[in-house]
Scaffold this active site. Structure first.
Site, mmCIF file in Angstrom:
data_model
loop_
_atom_site.group_PDB
_atom_site.id
_atom_site.type_symbol
_atom_site.label_atom_id
_atom_site.label_comp_id
_atom_site.label_asym_id
_atom_site.label_seq_id
_atom_site.Cartn_x
_atom_site.Cartn_y
_atom_site.Cartn_z
ATOM 1 C CE LYS A 181 -3.796 2.380 0.762
ATOM 2 N NZ LYS A 181 -4.806 2.621 -0.458
ATOM 3 C CB CYS A 223 -3.485 8.383 -5.867
ATOM 4 S SG CYS A 223 -5.087 8.277 -4.618
ATOM 5 C CE LYS A 283 -1.131 1.443 -9.661
ATOM 6 N NZ LYS A 283 -1.552 0.646 -8.309
HETATM 7 C C1 LIG Z 1 -9.433 0.332 -2.212
HETATM 8 C C2 LIG Z 1 -8.451 0.622 -3.185
HETATM 9 C C3 LIG Z 1 -7.340 1.253 -2.677
HETATM 10 C C4 LIG Z 1 -5.988 1.519 -3.294
HETATM 11 N N1 LIG Z 1 -4.845 2.161 -2.878
HETATM 12 C C5 LIG Z 1 -3.977 2.416 -4.033
HETATM 13 C C6 LIG Z 1 -2.679 2.826 -3.490
HETATM 14 O O1 LIG Z 1 -2.555 3.089 -2.279
HETATM 15 N N2 LIG Z 1 -1.475 3.207 -4.370
HETATM 16 C C7 LIG Z 1 -1.770 2.567 -5.505
HETATM 17 O O2 LIG Z 1 -0.742 2.809 -6.202
HETATM 18 N N3 LIG Z 1 -2.923 1.963 -6.077
HETATM 19 C C8 LIG Z 1 -3.867 2.031 -5.313
HETATM 20 N N4 LIG Z 1 -5.165 1.260 -5.734
HETATM 21 C C9 LIG Z 1 -5.104 0.846 -7.198
HETATM 22 C C10 LIG Z 1 -4.927 -0.834 -7.264
HETATM 23 O O3 LIG Z 1 -3.773 -0.909 -6.975
HETATM 24 C C11 LIG Z 1 -5.122 -0.909 -8.859
HETATM 25 O O4 LIG Z 1 -4.322 -0.146 -9.703
HETATM 26 C C12 LIG Z 1 -6.510 -0.864 -9.348
HETATM 27 O O5 LIG Z 1 -7.339 -1.350 -8.495
HETATM 28 C C13 LIG Z 1 -6.548 -1.907 -10.707
HETATM 29 O O6 LIG Z 1 -6.637 -3.053 -10.468
HETATM 30 P P1 LIG Z 1 -7.920 -4.019 -9.970
HETATM 31 O O7 LIG Z 1 -8.837 -3.966 -11.507
HETATM 32 O O8 LIG Z 1 -7.155 -5.455 -9.931
HETATM 33 O O9 LIG Z 1 -8.685 -3.433 -8.796
HETATM 34 C C14 LIG Z 1 -6.261 0.974 -4.878
HETATM 35 C C15 LIG Z 1 -7.289 0.192 -5.312
HETATM 36 C C16 LIG Z 1 -8.554 0.041 -4.550
HETATM 37 C C17 LIG Z 1 -9.575 -0.488 -4.847
#
Ligand SMILES: Cc1cc2nc3c(=O)[nH]c(=O)nc-3n(C[C@H](O)[C@H](O)[C@H](O)COP(=O)(O)O)c2cc1C
Length: 374
Positions: A45, A153, A190
């Site tokens: 995270k 983000c 990212k």
């Molecule tokens: C609840 C939540 C919190 C997230 N927090 C972060 C974060 O702290 N840093 C980050 O780079 N991406 C964060 N993301 C993005 C995820 O790492 C990922 O890029 C995004 O959810 C797309 O992938 P998925 O379709 O598998 O969920 C977060 C996503 C969710 C759902």
């Protein structure tokens, strides 16, 4: 023999599947459970130096679709299928001091699994650039294998952070360069999908020295209104801000971004993220040119760290390699980028010849039945 291991940005992974930076990697216990379950690596995270307080209410909700009607709702109900996740969660609310000893302990407990530290600071002045360097140095001193820069983000009020920073190619470049100045380990950037042409920001990251691009973070979005209450399905005191969409709905969207990236930089490294729940989904990213993939939403919904998801991903890759053994494929590298060049300009797509062309009057799903020609 199928070999699930791969080398990405110089790091050897037992398998190319990582938990992305998100709730599944927000704590030491989650990360240990995830590595035990078989994930090749985790991206923590995001860790920052600024104080973080999340909203007073749920930080993530899941939008679901009915099988027999167009109804979409976040209400949990039987028979509904996952459409997407929606979140407005900020970066880790734990301090760097909290993370530092834990990163060291995780790495000692699982030395051959890959620990990537996601970090975030601001931009536009030397103090913020030093914050990036402080975070990078602290994480690499604890044995982290790589750094991922959160330039993406989507719900930050601060104009110098997250996707606000990530939309500015020069700032992307400057921040990446500042981190590269102090890092002895690979640096992944990212990026946000919320820009017109992601290739521009990627070029900025590579100019700054990035070793890889991770894409995508979540897509900027709103929850839906509840038609009865006329309130958003997620809100605090009736108010909402834009948040990030993840999960199945973004798989095709994120693939389009990835295809742009891997075509523009065929010799660079990419980690694919967005909408992956199973190997067949991950395969899309590999075929477009990604060396690793990352997963969040699917893992959140599978015991919070995805033990069944990673089992299927590993098994899916193993079966895929066995199936294609006759082609001499034994590892992921053998098919990474294999279909990268299949995405072309529309004008390069073959048109039907004159005889076969019915003036667009074929019956096709989503189109009215052809009219009688008199
Ligand atoms: C609840 C939540 C919190 C997230 N927090 C972060 C974060 O702290 N840093 C980050 O780079 N991406 C964060 N993301 C993005 C995820 O790492 C990922 O890029 C995004 O959810 C797309 O992938 P998925 O379709 O598998 O969920 C977060 C996503 C969710 C759902």
């Amino acid at each position: 023999m199928a070999d699930l291991s791969t080398t990405f940005t110089g790091i050897r992974f037992q398998n190319p599947f990582l938990l992305s930076s998100a709730p599944p990697t927000e704590s030491e216990s989650n990360i240990l459970r995830a590595l035990e379950a078989g994930w090749g690596g985790v991206v923590t995270k995001t860790i920052g130096l600024h104080p973080v307080v999340n909203v007073a209410g749920p930080k993530t909700k899941f939008l679901r679709a009915d099988a027999d009607s167009p109804h979409l709702s976040m209400k949990k109900r039987p028979g509904a299928a996952l459409h997407s996740s929606w979140n407005w969660e900020l970066i880790s609310d734990k301090t760097l001091d909290w993370w530092v000893p834990r990163l060291g302990r995780i790495k000692k407990a699982y030395p051959s699994h890959i620990l990537v530290a996601s970090i975030m600071a601001g931009s536009g002045n030397d103090t913020e650039l030093r914050h990036w360097q402080t975070l990078a140095t602290a994480c690499q001193n604890e044995g982290c294998d790589a750094l991922e820069l959160n330039l993406s983000c989507p719900h930050m009020d601060r104009q110098d952070m997250g996707s606000n920073l990530g939309k500015d190619k020069e700032l992307v470049s400057i921040v990446t360069k500042a981190v590269k100045e102090v890092s002895k380990i690979p640096v992944w950037a990212k990026l946000t999908p919320s820009t017109t042409d992601i290739v521009i920001e990627a070029r900025g990251a590579f100019l700054g020295g990035a070793d890889a691009i991770s894409s995508s973070n979540t897509f900027t979005s709103l929850p839906l209104f509840d038609a009865e209450t006329l309130e958003f399905e997620v809100h605090v005191d009736g108010f909402v801000s834009t948040g990030g969409l993840g999960g199945p709905a973004i798989l095709p969207l994120s693939l389009a971004k990835m295809s742009q990236l891997t075509q523009a930089f065929p010799d660079k490294s990419f980690s694919g993220i967005g909408g992956i729940s199973m190997f067949a989904h991950a395969l899309n990213y590999f075929l477009l040119g990604c060396g690793t993939v990352q997963i969040c939403t699917a893992a959140m919904l599978d015991h919070a760290v995805g033990p069944n998801v990673i089992r299927e991903l590993n098994e899916g890759l193993r079966l895929f390699l066995e199936k294609h053994a006759d082609k001499g494929w034994t590892r992921v590298d053998d098919f990474v980028g294999l279909r990268r060049d299949r995405v072309v300009a529309q004008s390069r797509i073959r048109r039907p010849d004159e005889k076969a062309y019915h003036g667009g009057r074929e019956t096709a799903e989503g189109y009215a039945a052809p009219e009688e020609v008199v």
